[in-house]
Structures are given as C-alpha cells and as structure tokens.
Design an enzyme around this catalytic site. Structure first.
Site, PDB file in Angstrom:
ATOM      1  N   ASP A 375       0.784  -1.226   0.000  1.00  0.00           N
ATOM      2  CA  ASP A 375       0.000   0.000   0.000  1.00  0.00           C
ATOM      3  C   ASP A 375       0.821   1.283   0.000  1.00  0.00           C
ATOM      4  O   ASP A 375       0.397   2.285  -0.578  1.00  0.00           O
ATOM      5  CB  ASP A 375      -0.953   0.000   1.197  1.00  0.00           C
ATOM      6  N   TYR A 463      -9.963  -1.470   3.959  1.00  0.00           N
ATOM      7  CA  TYR A 463      -9.334  -1.549   5.276  1.00  0.00           C
ATOM      8  C   TYR A 463      -8.992  -0.172   5.825  1.00  0.00           C
ATOM      9  O   TYR A 463      -8.595   0.734   5.092  1.00  0.00           O
ATOM     10  CB  TYR A 463      -8.050  -2.380   5.207  1.00  0.00           C
TER      11      TYR A 463
END
EC number: 1.4.3.-
Length: 732
Positions: A375, A463
């Site tokens: 990420d 998330y």
C-alpha cells in the site's frame, strides 16, 4: 441472416448503445487542478484507491467548518531543515520544472511525487535553532513517455541539479488522476457493458476499485504498466464491498488507457443482498441504539501539556519533529528524551516511519491471486489518510496537523486533519508498590501513566489502519497498528455451510449468504534509524539460554543465562522470532556508558506478530522479501528507506531490504538502521461482518541501561484537589 435473428441483433445493439450512452453521461468530470484542493471536503479526489467514481470538483484552500485546525498554509515558511515543503515551495518547484528541457519538450507528463529532499544527516545534526536554514531541495518522481525519472530541484539556485532514469524495476506510486482515468476505461468497453447487462445490474449503481496487479513474469507484463479493475453494486447499501460482482475482472493498460482483456467467469454467482450491511450511525440507530456505557471524556481544564511550534513537538521530557508524508504517512524525526539526572536532551531516534505494507490474500484463483497489495509504494499510505473525526478518532484537546501534498501536475493541496496529537490517560499505572501487612510498613505509592499519542488513520480501500506513535515519560516509545474497516469478500453460490461439499475448500469463511471472507495477512514494516546518544551504534542479540547446573552445585537443575552477541555484519542481524529461541534485541552506543559502566541502549520489544509463510520464490513474496525476517539491521544509507524499493508498482524484487541486507556490510559501531515488521494472520469470522471491530498489535522501543535509574521516580501522584470535578447528569 433471417428476419428474426436480424431483429434480435438490432435489439441487442440498441441496448448496448443505450448502456454506453448512459455510462458516458454519468462519468464524472476531472477536477480542475489549478486550485488548491481541500481534502477534508473532497477526500474522494485527494485519496486514491479508497474513492472511486464519486469525485467532486474541489474548492480553494478555505477550511471546512468541521476542521479544528484553522492554520493558514499560504503563509507557511520552513523553520527546520526537515520541515515539509510549503505551498510556495511546491509552486516554485512547478515553475522550475516547467522551464526544464525534459518537460518543455513533452506535452504530457505526470508528477508522481514531490517531497522535501532531506539534507544530509550530518548537516541536520549539526544545525541548531537560530542557524541559517540549510539549502532547500525537492525530490521529484515523474513519468514522461513511459519512462520514470528521478530529479532533484534546488530551490535556492532554481535549477534541476540531478536527473536519473532506469534506476530499478517497477513504477512509481500511482496518482489520483491515473486512477480516475483507469476507472473510466471499462465503461467504454462493449464486452464489459454486456457482462454488467447480463447480470441485470444498473450501471449507475456500480462502484469500482483499481487493484494493483503485482508482477508474475508473464509476456503481457513486459514494458506495460497494468492494473486490474473489479466492481461492486451499491444498490441498497453504502457498504458496496459486501456486494461484489464476482468473477468479472478487467485488465487495463494504464498508459494507453485501454482494456487488454476481460475475465468473466462468475455469471452463475448471485449478487449478495447486502441486508443490514450499512454501518452508518444514521441508519443503524433506526434499529435502536446500543448504549453500553455512559459518555466518557478526558477533561483538561488547564489545556494539554504539549506544545507544537510548526513541526516541533515538545511534551513532558520528550522533543521530536513531526511531519506528514504522502508515502509513509507519519514521519518522526530527531526524537530526544530529557535525562532527569542531568537535564540533558539525549538522542534516541533520528528518523522513524512506516516503510511498507504487504497484504497478500490467500486465494490462488483467477480473480484473486493478484491481490497482494503493497500500500505505501503502490498507492501512497499518507495519500490514503482520512480527515480524523474529532471526539471519536481523537479526544478533546487534540491538536490536528494537515498534510500539504502535490497533485499530479505539481499543484499543492491539503490533506486536512491528517494527524492528531493528544495526551492519553486510560487509568493505566506508570509504577506502583504496596507493602504487605507482614512487614508492618504502611506504604502504598502509585503513579498514573499519561502518554502522548501521535495518530493517523488511513482508509486503504476497504481496510482502515490506525497508526499510533506513543511516547511515555519513562522513555518508552510504542508503535501501534490498529486494523478495522471492511473485509474484502468473495461472492459464492452458497447460503449455508451445509451446502458445501466436504472436499471443497472456500479459501475463507462463509460470513453471510453468498459471501466469503477470504483469508489474508497484513505486514507493516518500520524503518527505525536509531541514534542512541549519537549515530554510531551496535546491535546486540541477547540470547536467553538454558544453563544446566553441575552435580552438587545447587538444588536447582537449570537456570536461564543471558548471552550477548554483537552483530558484526548484516546477516548476523537477520532475525526470525521464535518462542523457543528467545532473545532480547538491543541497540547500544558502545562509547556511552552509564554510571555503572553499562553501555547506553534501547531494546526492541516485539508484541504479538506473525510471519509470512509464503514460498520465497512466490512472485508476491519476492517483491515483499522484507517480510522474510521480522528484524533486520542495515548500515545507514540515505537511498535505502523503502523496504520494497523506490519503485514498488510491478517491481520484480530487485530493490528490496532483502537485497540490500544480503550485501552483508559491517554494522558494528556504525550508523545503523533497525527494521521491524508487525504481522497479522487474519482468518475472517462472522463477528467481522459487516464491519470489523479493531484488532491491534505493537512493538516497544524501551530504555535498556539508558538511564541510571527509573527516570520517573520523582513524578508526583494524582491528588483530588488537582483534578476537575465533573458533576453527573441529573438522571431525573
């Protein structure tokens, strides 16, 4: 062609044309990058993977009423060598680049990153407040005509002073503009529209995700920047993640903005109904509030104890520099703690931040095998940071800090309320002792534990990561990761486990009708440039060994013995944690001794963690080889900060922490960097549906012979007259 078939052809052609027209009509317009974006209002534009087809034209710099920070960034000037680039400096970089031959000769380019190029560490350590500011430079990552360029812009001479290409494999962090353009591509494709139409889904109720495709060495990947797009239905719920259009995956060429291929093998999988999956309070309170406790708040009538001057934070016995970063999120620099015996500010960390994340999903099937996110290097961890919600993300008296970042053409924008700083007291105890009655001493001494927390919350698609740096008065620093948000789920034909054949493996847990929560891991790797009383440090592995006693030596047969081993080279410090081979992990300054002759040090104390079990030759694991060990130590190198490499997107694993560490360079009594990875295995369960309660893990950096004794021995207890009295609300 007979008349019946011709009529069917006309009807189908008209239907597809109508869908394409409606789709094109509903495509959002691109924002105007000439203005300074305010991401508190327009986080849909200013973040990347977590917002999809709901972009709105951004406003000027004006803050929103919900913001608790009224700072005017137009007037910012740097006061410290590590202060981030200001709005004026971003605009100056943009102007300098516009006159450079590389950009003048190209009508189209993307600025993937513009950040401060930090001065050499030696110069920063020598700099003192009141000295002239060190020369300011900007590090720029740009893409032109399919090539990635790394440039350094000198803001004093107004020149580009370095320019490199072809450094390593992979591509830079994606920009918002690129992802916006990617999400439009499938909707202009006839085959994609037919797939949606066959499923009976309304095109206006679709949300799509741009999913990094990883690297698998296939011919289609060569010299192509690829991404995959998968979509969801948001009909009836804001929680569209619970309604995947399973089996439909679109492979897109990011540079050419064209569909390469479409995989569609989920027509037989029904769409989940998404009943009662909307987690918003406005919706859930209609079912009746779940009031489990009375309102609670930390009150500070005299205000907080910390002071923030620009990016410099002072609290209790701590002082450090705090900076928002588009890739790392939070950067802590020059953290120093005051010694109560000498009043000296002593160095602990030169620089600490989240270097990379790795989130592999454990499903090797066609629509899932590539979901192995990194990420920070693919999407930008700081770019995913959401505006923090006062009173819920952070308590009263919190201070909020904005990020000022650059969009893809260099225009600066705000990431509002990106970081908060607050004091925390949860009834914890700093230290205590009571004498038992048999001593005939009536002694009870207790000290409350108050800590300082620096927090960011990043919403990386489904998330949410709550990232804390917590400072304690006893010299301990705790880095903590909290996981919440929404599971990434897989559609299935099954409504109940009694329908699943015994031999069929689901790759996860049946969470609700037609929904499987897929097993996955999370790894968060930290960069920790430790400077214990100076830059030259050593790493010591303190092995805890069983020592057997000799016959007649003692009634005991065995005891534990601490055996200290100083790591000479990098491979000595490649460590896999083991419960049955316990050790402590110290960073010491061999030249700085305590009053009693012990070297000053800090120790890394791991919390609950997990290790990657993937094969080291598995392509995702090769790219994320920094998770092969939990602990690494490398010699300081300004170019080695990102554990997955400078260019992570579609990287081949040739520029990772593993590659650097395998050089086996000397690390004894050197300027060294400690790396630590927090890991989670996540087997989803029904309690994670439709939104997950937070689960956390952490590690500590704890003084080890750093102080001559307990540094908070003289701290006072709480007294009733010192605390505010809050009357309970009248229940009548």
């Amino acid at each position: 062609m007979d008349s019946r078939k011709f009529l069917q052809f006309l009807v189908l052609s008209f239907s597809v044309a109508l869908v394409l027209f409606i789709t094109w009509f509903h495509l959002p317009s691109l924002p105007n990058n000439d203005s300074l974006l305010d991401c508190n209002l327009f986080s849909g534009w200013c973040t990347s993977k977590n917002r999809f087809r709901s972009f709105t034209k951004p406003n000027l710099i004006k803050k929103t009423p919900s913001s608790t920070n009224n700072h005017k960034h137009e007037y910012d000037v740097p006061h410290h060598p590590l202060d981030p680039l200001t709005i004026n400096e971003f605009n100056k970089v943009r102007a300098i680049l516009s006159t450079h031959s590389l950009f003048k000769s190209s009508s189209s380019y993307t600025l993937n990153s513009i950040v401060l190029e930090e001065p050499d560490k030696k110069l920063v350590l020598e700099w003192k407040k009141g000295d002239p500011l060190l020369p300011r430079k900007a590090s720029v990552i740009a893409r032109l005509q399919g090539v990635s360029h790394a440039l350094t812009v000198d803001l004093t001479t107004n020149q580009v002073i370095s320019h490199e290409t072809g450094l390593v494999s992979g591509y830079p962090v994606m920009t918002i503009d690129e992802m916006q353009g990617i999400l439009e591509v499938p909707f202009r494709n006839l085959e994609f529209n037919r797939s949606i139409t066959r499923r009976g889904i309304d095109m206006t109720e679709i949300s799509c995700l741009p999913i990094s495709s990883g690297w698998y060495g296939t011919p289609v990947e060569e010299n192509r920047r690829l991404i995959k797009v998968q979509c969801y239905s948001k009909k009836g719920t804001v929680n569209f993640y619970m309604k995947p259009i399973e089996g439909l995956t679109v492979l897109v060429d990011m540079d050419r903005k064209e569909v390469i291929s479409i995989s569609d093998n989920g027509l037989n999988i029904p769409m989940a109904k998404g009943i009662d999956t909307d987690y918003r309070y406005s919706v859930q309170k209609l079912n009746g509030e779940l009031r489990l406790f009375n309102p609670i708040s930390l009150e500070q009538p005299e205000g907080p104890s910390f002071k923030i001057d620009g990016n410099l934070v002072k609290w209790a016995n701590w002082e450090f520099h705090l900076k928002p970063d588009p890739r790392a999120g939070i950067i802590i620099s020059q953290a120093k703690v005051r010694d109560p015996e000498t009043s000296e500010l002593r160095s602990v960390i030169y620089k600490g931040f989240t270097s990379e994340l790795f989130v592999p999903y454990m499903d090797p099937t066609d629509g899932w095998y590539f979901k192995t996110y990194m990420d920070a290097g693919e999407y930008g961890f700081g770019l995913q940071a959401m505006p923090l919600d006062p009173l819920n993300d952070c308590p009263r008296n919190a201070y909020y800090m904005d990020g000022v970042f650059a969009s893809s053409d260099g225009t600066p924008y705000l990431q509002s309320n990106m970081i908060c700083v607050f004091e925390s007291y949860a009834g914890d105890i700093a230290w205590r002792h009571s004498e038992c009655p048999i001593t005939n001493l009536k002694v009870t001494e207790v000290r409350p534990k108050v800590t300082l927390v620096v927090r960011m919350a990043a919403a990386v698609a489904n998330y949410d990561y709550i990232m804390d740096w917590e400072f304690q008065t006893d010299g301990l620093i705790r880095a903590k990761v909290g996981l919440s948000g929404i599971l990434m789920v897989k559609g299935t034909t099954y409504d109940n486990m009694n329908q699943v054949p015994n031999q069929e493996y689901l790759y996860g847990t049946l969470l609700s009708e037609n929904i499987i929560g897929v097993i996955h891991d999370h790894y968060v790797t930290y960069y920790l440039d430790m400077d214990i009383d100076g830059s030259n440090n050593s790493f010591v592995k303190v092995n805890i060994k069983k020592q057997e006693t000799s016959e007649g030596e003692s009634p005991r047969k065995s005891y534990l013995k601490a055996v200290r081993n100083v790591a000479k080279t990098e491979k000595d410090a490649q460590i896999k944690l083991s419960l049955y081979d316990p050790s402590e992990f110290h960073v010491i300054n061999p030249s700085k001794k305590s009053r009693l002759g012990n070297p000053a040090g800090y120790k890394l104390v791991p919390g609950a963690t997990a290790a990657s079990l993937l094969d080291h030759e598995d392509p995702p694991q090769k790219r994320a080889a920094f998770t092969n060990n939990q602990i690494w130590v490398t010699p300081y190198n300004k170019s080695e900060q990102w554990a997955g490499g400078l260019f992570v997107y579609q990287s081949k694993g040739d520029d990772t922490l593993q590659v650097w560490s395998n050089r086996d360079r000397p690390i004894e009594n050197k300027d060294i960097v400690l790396w630590y990875t927090i890991g989670f295995h996540h087997i989803p369960c029904q309690e994670d549906y439709p939104i997950m309660p937070t689960v956390s893990s952490s590690f500590d950096l704890k003084p080890a012979n750093f102080f001559d004794r307990n540094p908070i021995l003289r701290a006072p207890p709480n007294f009733k007259e010192d605390l505010p009295v809050c009357k309970a609300r009248d229940s009548t």
